[in-house]
Design a protein around this motif. Sequence first.
Motif: not given
Length: 73
Positions: A12-13, A64, A15-17, A19-20
């Motif tokens: 998840l981290v 994610g 994926a978020l990284w 996406l950011a």
Amino acid sequence: MEIPVVWSVVLLVAALWNLAVWPSFWRRVTKDPRARDAAGRPTRFFTVHAVLVGVSMVLAVLVGVVGVLGLVG
């Protein structure tokens, strides 16, 4: 899906990284003078980076989803 919670969180981290980070990179690519030729058409620079960003975003979403499935499953 049987994934340890810590690995689900790592996914998840990641994926978020992605996406950011990739959208801001894309904004820089579109403003780069190498992205368009004199006639305003996209160059290979633009195309290669478009594919790179697109694939990276799709992978971020998939990673994610796997992370979420690992947490709930």
